[in-house]
Design a protein around this motif. Sequence first.
Motif: not given
Length: 348
Positions: A237-242
């Motif tokens: 994961l590299t960005g915002a994660f919900p």
Amino acid sequence: MSTAAALVGLNGVVAAITAAGAVYFTRVRMPRPPVGKYELPDVAVMTAVVVVAPLAYLSMPRTLVAVVFGLVLCAALQFTLAPLIGGGRAWLASTVSVAATAVCAFADLPVAVTALTDVLLAAAVVGVANMWAQSGMRSLHAAWFAGVLCCYDLVATGLTSLMDRFAAQVMGLPFAPLLAVTQGRPPVALGLGDLLLLVLFPLVALKAFGRAAGLLAAGVGVAVSAGVSLLFGLGVLTGAFPLLTALGPLIVLQHVLWSRARSGERTTAEWRAGTPRPAAVDIPRDPDPALLQALEPTGADALRADLSPGDWLAVVDGRAVGSGKSAGQARRDARLRGCESVPVVRQR
């Protein structure tokens, strides 16, 4: 600070706040609300506030956003501390804490601002979660709340840029609703809604189903947070994660399983009284013949010749005084036989 160390620190803080919420829950009784109780419409209102708030903040100047968050945290810190040190002292402590954070912001001390904001946010979450759990929120309500926020988080974080823009708007502000360890690109932080559910559901599960349910809920929450952090650390994961898209279904699943394993939820009154919730038992569908024989009213033998299964008996003081094919006919028969009292009717 390296990203790996920041992720470990974030999860350590999450575990510590979850534990603090549980300690507060078991040792501090917050004042009960004067009227009312939680219902599903209340959950709908809470959800609407969570959904609308980021949209409103995106249209506000950053300074106004900081002021609003500061007032909210001040009030939340006050009612968290009030049962511990008294209302007046709690107002003084919360006002001084908020003022100190504001002074650090004006003095351009970002590390101090982040640290103080995290402390205020942690205390506020512990207080709000305890207020909801102790004032009547049920596991059903928490499950609905988690389920709806799961869908919202998927849309706002995973499918659109709403939460990315919101995080960029509030990052670095005093009193920002983010539990932040670093403010880099991307920042190592956890949203207020995520943190609130991580702390809230173990308390609600503890109240509703007992200690085992509370420990399991806390463990699942920390495990989900740690698992997502591991994916970030591995570069998956590299960005915002919900986060709530993973946590929400697990909360709903726990509620369903515990509700079936126990005979419903323990009420707030039962929890306050320390009443244990018994395990669900299989209730026999057919009544015990010995019990039926013991409950058979005297005088029924005289009427038995005219009765068939499903007919009704009129009973007064344990004595059969009338019978019929329906409850009304049984009462009428009792009157015709000279019964002046109002009988109780039951079906054979």
